[in-house]
Scaffold this active site. Structure first.
Site, PDB file in Angstrom:
ATOM      1  CG  ASP A  19      28.175 -30.451  13.963  1.00 60.28           C
ATOM      2  OD1 ASP A  19      27.830 -29.969  12.869  1.00 60.28           O
ATOM      3  OD2 ASP A  19      27.437 -30.428  14.975  1.00 60.28           O
ATOM      4  CB  CYS A  65      18.098 -21.187   2.570  1.00 58.59           C
ATOM      5  SG  CYS A  65      19.324 -22.079   3.545  1.00 58.59           S
ATOM      6  CE  LYS A  93      18.572 -20.171   7.004  1.00 55.51           C
ATOM      7  NZ  LYS A  93      19.572 -19.206   6.600  1.00 55.51           N
ATOM      8  CE  LYS A 130      16.803 -29.117  -5.507  1.00 55.07           C
ATOM      9  NZ  LYS A 130      17.977 -28.228  -5.730  1.00 55.07           N
ATOM     10  NE  ARG A 149      17.455 -28.386   6.490  1.00 61.39           N
ATOM     11  CZ  ARG A 149      18.703 -27.930   6.521  1.00 61.39           C
ATOM     12  NH1 ARG A 149      19.149 -27.300   7.592  1.00 61.39           N
ATOM     13  NH2 ARG A 149      19.510 -28.088   5.489  1.00 61.39           N
TER      14      ARG A 149
END
Ligand code: NAD
Ligand code: UGA
Length: 458
Positions: A36, A275, A278, A338, A345
């Site tokens: 990364d 996700c 998006k 959750k 996010r």
């Protein structure tokens, strides 16, 4: 798979880290390196405090790290040594230019493709792990083919279906693994190499092989279908609140039909996560770009319903608390999108906290794992805001508690003690329908939940 197979993953995030840890754990003869550009993140993967919280992940990493699992910032060196490269970089919604607010931002993706080409001295298999618009593999293949050194690359699509909070379980026993490739001989050979890795622990009948475009589109479609179920039940929750039906009873009755099934029918304050929104907006954009505006409008409604559900929750709070929140202390139980994750996010808690602060409420946020992220998310938001680890301290002196994440600990708190410490009349808003509403009402709370009639005392 021979003992010299070198797997590289570019992107050490929520997907790259856990996915590679499980591959390394299950395939001791495969050398897995995760790279990364974010040195701090790599440092954390190499430490005792991993950068993400996932049940069971510490144990998996501990077993494989230093044996055949390595975390490094040397992306270029990793590319040179690799036979198979997973690309798991972020593909957020584009915030500028054409398609802003809907299309996927592929800048990190394209940079990675170019770097792979630049650093490679032999052909490789490149695996799309990130979620991408359908036909992205074509662009990747074209970039990789634009070399004059005769290097041959094969691009595979292997989208990831893990859910946060259960990532390790999902990776160790997936419903399916999906691998798409070109239908050429070379494409099928590359697909076989990847199947061989997964087949070390996943039964072969769960490894689905398809053409590459189907694999790419299946990932967007799976997320759209899951989110659609939540928006569907949330739309019914609003109707329940008007008609004295109970959304949990409706979901149970509907979900026991084996053609429908019980999962993803839990009404809530709204779906979050990096996700769903998006990926659906990306699907909308793709449909529009092919001139399919009816398809686009259909899926867009799933996102709009979710936004409405979030704002409806705050509207209920304001309306039931005498149409003013100014100066009232409101404890938010949970900020993660959750349970069992520290990820915030697109958390509905962010929308709720922001709206409450705009109403000039005094907001106290508590969460067992997500307080650091919550602090970052709310850094730019004006208002009276406090972070508190202990839920009892958060609720003390509050006018209302709102449950925004379905953490188990919130089910078992001593709500009589909480009630005694609050300003009266005391309100509780259960945005996850996880509490015993009758018991709370008996204690003296005004209880509001999703898709049920309120239980009021005043
Ligand atoms: P993330 O933001 O947690 O991680 C992505 C990482 O990629 C970051 O650490 C970033 O620094 C790194 N990166 C970006 N550009 C790079 C480059 N050029 N070289 C090296 N590293 C680079 O994202 P994530 O949640 O892991 O998601 C990654 C992809 O997987 C996305 O496409 C997402 O849609 C998809 N996905 C996510 C989940 C999930 O649960 N989070 C599940 C399935 C699929
Ligand atoms: C989701 C999918 O479930 C994964 O298969 C997919 O790989 C992933 O997105 C991704 O592509 O990122 P995730 O977002 O981690 O996984 O978590 P989910 O369990 O799907 O929950 C998403 C949101 O929906 C959460 O806010 C959750 O609380 C909410 N939810 C879920 C409900 O409101 N009701 C439900 O019945 C289920």
């Amino acid at each position: 798979m021979n003992s010299t197979t070198n797997v590289l993953c570019i992107g050490a995030g929520y997907v790259g880290g856990p996915t590679m840890a499980v591959i390394a754990d299950r395939c001791p003869n495969v050398r897995v390196t995760v790279t990364d550009i974010n040195a701090e993140r790599i440092g954390a993967w190499n430490s005792d405090r991993l950068p993400i919280f996932e049940p069971g992940l510490d144990e998996v990493v501990r077993r494989a790290r230093g044996r055949n699992l390595f975390f490094s910032t040397d992306v270029a060196g990793g590319i040179r040594a690799a036979d198979i490269i997973f690309v798991s970089v972020n593909t957020p919604t584009k915030l500028f230019g054409q398609g802003a607010g809907r299309a996927a931002d592929l800048q990190y993706w394209e940079k990675t493709a170019r770097q792979i080409l630049e650093e490679s001295d032999h052909g490789k298999i490149v695996v799309e792990k990130s979620t991408l618009p359908v036909r992205t593999a074509e662009a990747m293949a074209r970039i990789l083919k634009s070399n004059s050194r005769g290097l041959r690359f094969q691009v595979l699509s292997n989208p990831e279906f893990l859910a946060e909070g259960s990532a390790v379980k999902d990776l160790e026993a997936p419903d399916r693994v999906l691998i798409g490739s070109e239908e050429t001989e070379e494409g099928q050979r590359a697909r076989r190499a990847l199947v061989d890795i997964y087949a070390r622990w996943v039964p072969e009948d769960r490894i689905i092989q398809s053409n590459i475009w189907s694999a790419e589109l299946s990932k967007l479609t799976a997320n759209a279908f899951l989110a659609q179920r939540i928006s569907s039940i949330n739309s019914i929750s609003a109707l329940c609140e008007k008609t004295e039906a109970d959304v949990d009873e409706v979901a149970r009755a509907v979900g026991t039909d084996s053609r429908i099934g019980p999962k993803f029918l839990k009404a809530s304050v709204g779906f979050g996560g990096s996700c769903f929104k998006k990926d659906i907006l990306n699907l909308v954009y793709i449909a529009e770009s092919y001139g399919l505006s009816e398809v686009a409008r259909y899926w867009e409604a799933v996102v709009r319903m979710n936004e409405w559900q979030e704002s409806r929750f705050v509207h209920t709070m304001v309306a039931s608390m005498f149409n003013t929140m100014a100066g009232k202390r409101i404890a938010l139980f949970g900020f993660a999108f959750k349970a069992n994750t520290g990820d915030t996010r697109e958390s509905p808690a962010l929308a709720v906290a922001t709206d409450l602060l705009a109403e000039r409420a005094h907001v106290v946020v508590t969460d067992p794992k997500a307080l650091d992220n919550a602090r970052e998310d709310l850094a730019g938001v004006d208002g009276n805001l406090v972070f508190e680890r202990d839920p009892y301290a958060a609720a003390a002196g509050a006018h209302a508690v709102a449950v925004l994440t379905e953490w188990d600990i919130y089910r078992t708190l001593d709500y009589r003690r909480i009630f005694n410490s609050m300003i009266k009349p005391a309100f509780i808003f259960d945005g996850r329908n996880i509490l015993d509403h009758q018991a709370l009402h008996t204690i003296g709370f005004n209880v509001y939940s999703i898709g049920k009639m309120p239980l009021t005392t005043v």
